[in-house]
Design an enzyme around this catalytic site. Sequence first.
Site, PDB file in Angstrom:
ATOM      1  N   LYS A 118     -47.742 -11.647  38.584  1.00  0.00           N
ATOM      2  CA  LYS A 118     -48.763 -12.323  39.398  1.00  0.00           C
ATOM      3  C   LYS A 118     -49.269 -13.491  38.448  1.00  0.00           C
ATOM      4  O   LYS A 118     -49.720 -14.577  38.746  1.00  0.00           O
ATOM      5  CB  LYS A 118     -49.868 -11.284  39.626  1.00  0.00           C
ATOM      6  CG  LYS A 118     -49.157 -10.553  40.911  1.00  0.00           C
ATOM      7  CD  LYS A 118     -50.486  -9.774  41.582  1.00  0.00           C
ATOM      8  CE  LYS A 118     -49.556  -8.883  42.641  1.00  0.00           C
ATOM      9  NZ  LYS A 118     -50.528  -7.624  42.876  1.00  0.00           N
ATOM     10  N   LYS A 202     -38.160  -6.556  46.765  1.00  0.00           N
ATOM     11  CA  LYS A 202     -39.074  -5.583  47.524  1.00  0.00           C
ATOM     12  C   LYS A 202     -39.514  -6.360  48.730  1.00  0.00           C
ATOM     13  O   LYS A 202     -40.037  -7.442  48.702  1.00  0.00           O
ATOM     14  CB  LYS A 202     -40.261  -5.229  46.507  1.00  0.00           C
ATOM     15  CG  LYS A 202     -41.388  -4.215  47.174  1.00  0.00           C
ATOM     16  CD  LYS A 202     -42.396  -4.024  46.334  1.00  0.00           C
ATOM     17  CE  LYS A 202     -43.570  -5.061  46.379  1.00  0.00           C
ATOM     18  NZ  LYS A 202     -44.807  -4.631  45.896  1.00  0.00           N
ATOM     19  N   LYS A 205     -45.980  -7.209  50.690  1.00  0.00           N
ATOM     20  CA  LYS A 205     -47.249  -7.562  51.472  1.00  0.00           C
ATOM     21  C   LYS A 205     -47.682  -8.920  51.498  1.00  0.00           C
ATOM     22  O   LYS A 205     -48.544  -9.570  52.459  1.00  0.00           O
ATOM     23  CB  LYS A 205     -48.563  -6.750  51.322  1.00  0.00           C
ATOM     24  CG  LYS A 205     -48.478  -5.593  52.538  1.00  0.00           C
ATOM     25  CD  LYS A 205     -49.954  -5.072  52.422  1.00  0.00           C
ATOM     26  CE  LYS A 205     -50.197  -4.118  51.471  1.00  0.00           C
ATOM     27  NZ  LYS A 205     -51.226  -3.561  50.817  1.00  0.00           N
TER      28      LYS A 205
HETATM   29  P1  TYM Z   1     -49.994  -1.645  48.158  1.00  0.00           P
HETATM   30  O1  TYM Z   1     -51.351  -1.945  48.892  1.00  0.00           O
HETATM   31  O2  TYM Z   1     -49.377  -2.607  47.687  1.00  0.00           O
HETATM   32  O3  TYM Z   1     -48.990  -0.480  48.844  1.00  0.00           O
HETATM   33  C1  TYM Z   1     -49.270   0.532  49.483  1.00  0.00           C
HETATM   34  C2  TYM Z   1     -48.454   1.711  48.993  1.00  0.00           C
HETATM   35  O4  TYM Z   1     -47.012   1.018  49.670  1.00  0.00           O
HETATM   36  C3  TYM Z   1     -45.970   1.513  48.962  1.00  0.00           C
HETATM   37  N1  TYM Z   1     -44.976   0.092  49.178  1.00  0.00           N
HETATM   38  C4  TYM Z   1     -43.787   0.259  49.384  1.00  0.00           C
HETATM   39  N2  TYM Z   1     -42.951   1.305  49.289  1.00  0.00           N
HETATM   40  C5  TYM Z   1     -41.643   1.196  49.631  1.00  0.00           C
HETATM   41  N3  TYM Z   1     -41.173  -0.096  49.968  1.00  0.00           N
HETATM   42  C6  TYM Z   1     -41.782  -1.058  49.912  1.00  0.00           C
HETATM   43  N4  TYM Z   1     -41.297  -2.505  50.101  1.00  0.00           N
HETATM   44  C7  TYM Z   1     -43.124  -1.091  49.579  1.00  0.00           C
HETATM   45  N5  TYM Z   1     -44.261  -2.077  49.419  1.00  0.00           N
HETATM   46  C8  TYM Z   1     -45.383  -1.183  49.099  1.00  0.00           C
HETATM   47  C9  TYM Z   1     -46.616   0.944  47.582  1.00  0.00           C
HETATM   48  O5  TYM Z   1     -45.900   1.666  46.484  1.00  0.00           O
HETATM   49  C10 TYM Z   1     -47.953   1.911  47.535  1.00  0.00           C
HETATM   50  O6  TYM Z   1     -47.686   3.153  47.699  1.00  0.00           O
HETATM   51  N6  TYM Z   1     -52.125  -0.232  43.550  1.00  0.00           N
HETATM   52  C11 TYM Z   1     -51.708   0.104  44.944  1.00  0.00           C
HETATM   53  C12 TYM Z   1     -52.995   0.538  45.787  1.00  0.00           C
HETATM   54  C13 TYM Z   1     -53.970   1.759  45.042  1.00  0.00           C
HETATM   55  C14 TYM Z   1     -53.559   2.933  44.869  1.00  0.00           C
HETATM   56  C15 TYM Z   1     -54.479   3.638  44.019  1.00  0.00           C
HETATM   57  C16 TYM Z   1     -52.356   3.648  45.035  1.00  0.00           C
HETATM   58  C17 TYM Z   1     -54.878   1.335  44.382  1.00  0.00           C
HETATM   59  N7  TYM Z   1     -55.743   2.722  43.839  1.00  0.00           N
HETATM   60  C18 TYM Z   1     -54.251   4.964  43.519  1.00  0.00           C
HETATM   61  C19 TYM Z   1     -52.196   5.120  44.300  1.00  0.00           C
HETATM   62  C20 TYM Z   1     -53.275   5.590  43.816  1.00  0.00           C
HETATM   63  C21 TYM Z   1     -51.312  -1.049  45.661  1.00  0.00           C
HETATM   64  O7  TYM Z   1     -51.360  -2.322  45.674  1.00  0.00           O
HETATM   65  O8  TYM Z   1     -50.619  -0.591  46.925  1.00  0.00           O
END
Ligand code: TYM
Length: 341
Positions: A118, A202, A205
Amino acid sequence: MTTQTAAPRILSGMQPSNDSLSIGNYIGALTQWVALQDTCDTFYMMADLHALTVNPDPSALRERTRRTLAQYLAGGVDPSRSTLFVQSHVPQHAELAWILSCQTGFGEAGRMTQFKDKSAKQGNEGTSVGLFTYPVLMAADILLYDAALVPVGEDQRQHLELTRNLAERMNSRFGEDTFVVPDGHIVKAIAKIYDLQNPTAKMSKSENGKGTIWLLDEPKKAAKKIKSAVTDAGTEIVFDPANKPGISNLLNIYSVLADKSITALEAEYAGKQYGNLKVDLSEVVADFLTEFQAKVNVYLDDPAQLDVILADGANKAKAVAQETLKRIYDKVGLLPPASQA
Ligand code: TYM
């Protein structure tokens, strides 16, 4: 003493960084969150503090936080079994993040690949300190709840590794009962859903093109995206991620949404064309989204109920978070206020 309960504690979250979650978020994370509710003490949050790293419009962020909750609920997260809360409603997240940031090496944080990717795109001046310390706040989210397991997709593996390293480092310095060292719960088969137009990347979002299916996409539009998904050389419909990333990704999505095994799908499509698979999957996706969105709308139509869920969740989360933070403040040597001493 940690706050652990008899049932393993779970903590996870998603950023409300978009109007809709993606089908990758649903398959990779939400389905696991729902499955774990039966046997674990589950805490799921909207990571709104993390979403601030993309500098969102304030009213959009508020709206997205509610919509994210509605999508958790529509996906099957049950507020009577899971604690659902907004990260910023529990101030201990930011407080613990400070303590952890004092234990994190500058180089260590700089090696996080999501940060590197990023910040490379945004340049030095466009990259905030918040983006740099993002994984430290994520470690705080997890460690605050003495979580044993963290259900996430593959892209979060490195952040979890950092969390474990921080917990272990602090345990060896301040005592083994400082933090519970969490394990990831990353289910290999579904941990990475790929972009439909670029099936080696991937599904993200932050992409807006035809490669991402949004849970709130108009079902007909989503069906078109499936039909125009990039497929591979050859004609056989077999699960072979190395040689057939496009077809394997479609089979994965199909398998989860239709609750059929990959083997059953391979048998069903033996001798058929890629086009047959895409047409059928486009219907499966459209039907799934229609049903999902009807549920989301019921929740969004009742903001008072969402408020009750969030107030209740914040109280439950705070009760655990306060206890942990008090323990950690004591461990690191912060003088308690006289009234608490
Ligand atoms: P975020 O918001 O990007 O994504 C949320 C969850 O979705 C999973 N994910 C995917 N899984 C499979 N295939 C994909 N293409 C895909 N895109 C996203 C992510 O792995 C995630 O589980 N940093 C985290 C948010 C967060 C968090 C936490 C997670 C903040 N604090 C504490 C766990 C524990 C994030 O950006 O997720």
